[in-house]
Design an enzyme around this catalytic site. Structure first.
Site, PDB file in Angstrom:
ATOM      1  N   ASP A   1     -13.070  11.304 -10.341  1.00  0.00           N
ATOM      2  CA  ASP A   1     -12.851  12.307  -9.312  1.00  0.00           C
ATOM      3  C   ASP A   1     -13.678  11.965  -7.627  1.00  0.00           C
ATOM      4  O   ASP A   1     -13.255  12.692  -6.487  1.00  0.00           O
ATOM      5  CB  ASP A   1     -14.603  13.327  -9.784  1.00  0.00           C
TER       6      ASP A   1
ATOM      7  N   HIS B   1     -18.286  16.666  -2.841  1.00  0.00           N
ATOM      8  CA  HIS B   1     -19.499  16.055  -1.597  1.00  0.00           C
ATOM      9  C   HIS B   1     -18.591  14.867  -1.260  1.00  0.00           C
ATOM     10  O   HIS B   1     -18.550  14.787   0.133  1.00  0.00           O
ATOM     11  CB  HIS B   1     -20.487  15.845  -2.786  1.00  0.00           C
TER      12      HIS B   1
ATOM     13  N   HIS C   1     -21.013  13.339 -11.235  1.00  0.00           N
ATOM     14  CA  HIS C   1     -19.083  14.145 -11.120  1.00  0.00           C
ATOM     15  C   HIS C   1     -18.047  12.634 -11.751  1.00  0.00           C
ATOM     16  O   HIS C   1     -18.843  11.696 -11.923  1.00  0.00           O
ATOM     17  CB  HIS C   1     -17.971  13.349  -9.575  1.00  0.00           C
TER      18      HIS C   1
END
Length: 502
Positions: free
Chosen positions: A414, A367, A410
């Site tokens: 990340d 994302h 996350h």
């Protein structure tokens, strides 16, 4: 479950509204551009029709009053008295230079000097012939754009084809600035230098001149991205099957996740932000004149970054970052079941609002990669004066990253690595593509380390300018029909004839 289905329905409704709004906006902009252009053309013709009737014949045969009428038609009527005082007839008009306009005719406004000289040069190329006085003139063209003194090559004026002249390129409808033939310019590489005419000179500020759509390369780039997304879906199924058990492997210590409470609806807002940026990018591509190049670069970079993401999440499986996530290793399944699960992920684009739920794909955040890529491409392929759009894009990118962390989907590492890798890949790619010297300094090494870049950017010699056009105009539709439809039909017809002959 009810909230998830409601969000899915809201996302579908939002996408439908975006599609309808885009179509309505495109129709509105198309009609507006055509009406404005038609009104401007009618007004220009009505104002200049009496003047054009007065000015006839070849420019070298014009008298002094006819030259004055031509000046009025070009919008320089205030200088008619100076031209009449110096007895500038048609043959003398074709020999005027910028120095003559500044020193002898006393035109002090630089913009008028440039525009008037541009009109004279265009007149020379439209009516020049081997027998005219202009044919003997030579235009001096700088051979490089370095800080050292340039050697000038004389190019006969009558050898310049009007369709490729720099003057006509500079007066195109969507140009924001004009440059005369004596502006600073730099040539192409030496192996192409003898084949280039004045119209193919490189624009100032390193702007590219060879900008062909190259649809075949664009199609290859799109297929590459689609292939990488399918590989990503398969890898996500694999890492989900071997996600670490939460009882044996608790969440890792994280500065942000340990100090920020979990927000359940934040991840859905992040995905809505991605949809907003995607819609904006599609609208920009629709109106961008060099949309084929922008699409090719976007697909190439997206495919490369997500392919790297496949490698990182395949090599190392991190523990689940939050206790709210329902993630557990799945029982081994057959190949058909795994392909079906990969198809569900690929069809939903990896979005949770579309019913996709994956685990184990943490290093690094997909994302964040999508948000950052869309943000950088939106700011790169829009003019600087659209600063409000750039600020909005950066705000959406920042808030999208915050929503990912607030949802505890996350780890912070990340998101950080995803933003760093994506931004560096974008900057490195465009730095190489915009600087022809870096690209050609060691072309063999570039082909070895960046084969895809060398293939896609082989014909681009500088920065792609942000120019816009209406793709639904008659000229664009006619061009598409001639170059694509007719060419394909001719190729199919010739292939059928060959098969019959065989």
């Amino acid at each position: 479950m009810l909230r998830r289905s409601l969000l899915s329905k809201l996302a579908d409704a939002f996408l439908s509204c975006c599609r309808g709004g885009c179509v309505a906006l495109l129709c509105f902009f198309s009609a507006t551009l055509q009406v404005k252009f038609y009104k401007k053309e009618r007004r220009f013709n009505s104002l200049n029709l009496p003047i054009l009737k007065m000015v006839r014949g070849k420019p070298e045969t014009w008298t002094v009053p006819e030259v004055g009428a031509w000046l009025e038609g070009q919008g320089f009527g205030q200088y008619k008295a100076a031209f009449t005082h110096h007895k500038i007839s048609g043959d003398i008009l074709l020999l005027l230079s910028e120095k003559d306009l500044k020193e002898d005719l006393r035109i002090t406004i630089l913009g008028d000097v440039k525009r008037l000289h541009l009109s004279i040069t265009k007149l020379q190329q439209e009516h020049g012939s081997p027998d005219s006085p202009v044919a003997a003139r030579n235009i001096s063209v700088p051979s490089n754009n370095t800080g050292y003194p340039c050697q000038h090559h004389s190019v006969p004026q009558h050898n310049l084809h009007p369709s490729t002249a720099s003057v006509q390129n500079a007066t195109t409808f969507n140009r924001t600035r004009t440059y005369s033939s004596d502006s600073q310019a730099s040539d192409f590489p030496e192996q192409q230098q003898q084949h280039q005419s004045l119209g193919n000179l490189r624009r100032p500020s390193g702007m590219a001149t060879q900008l062909q759509p190259e649809y075949v390369k664009t199609i290859i780039s799109c297929l590459y991205m689609l292939l990488v997304t399918w590989i990503t879906a398969i890898v996500m199924v694999f890492v989900h099957d071997r996600v670490p058990d939460r009882e044996r492997h608790p969440p890792l210590p994280d500065i942000f996740l340990d100090n920020v409470p979990h927000i359940s609806w934040a991840f859905q807002l992040c995905e809505i932000t991605i949809i907003l940026l995607t819609t904006t990018w599609i609208i920009i591509l629709f109106f961008h004149k060099h949309r084929s190049i922008a699409i090719r670069r976007f697909c190439a970079l997206s495919g490369s970054v997500f392919l790297l993401r496949c490698a990182t999440m395949f090599i190392t499986s991190l523990s689940v970052p939050g206790s709210h996530l329902e993630c557990a290793p799945r029982d081994p399944s057959d190949l058909a079941t795994q392909l079906q699960q990969a198809w569900i992920i690929w069809q939903g684009g990896g979005l949770s609002i579309k019913g996709v739920r994956t685990c184990g794909d943490y290093m690094f955040s997909g994302h964040t990669t999508a948000l950052t890529l869309l943000n950088f491409f939106i700011t790169e392929y829009t003019p600087r004066r659209m600063y409000y759009l750039h600020i909005t894009s950066w705000v959406l990118n920042t808030f999208g990253i915050f929503f990912i962390l607030a949802a505890h989907e996350h780890y912070s590492i990340d998101v950080f690595i995803a933003f760093y890798i994506t931004s560096r890949m974008f900057l490195y790619y465009h730095s190489l593509a915009n600087n022809r010297a870096l690209h050609q300094r060691d072309s063999f090494r570039t082909k070895i380390w960046f084969p895809m870049f060398s293939y896609f950017e082989a014909q681009i010699d500088g920065i792609v300018p942000n120019e816009y056009s209406n793709p639904l105009s008659r000229s664009n539709i006619r061009y598409f029909w001639k170059t694509v439809i007719i060419t394909l039909s001719e190729n199919l017809f010739s292939n059928n004839l060959k098969e019959k002959d065989d």
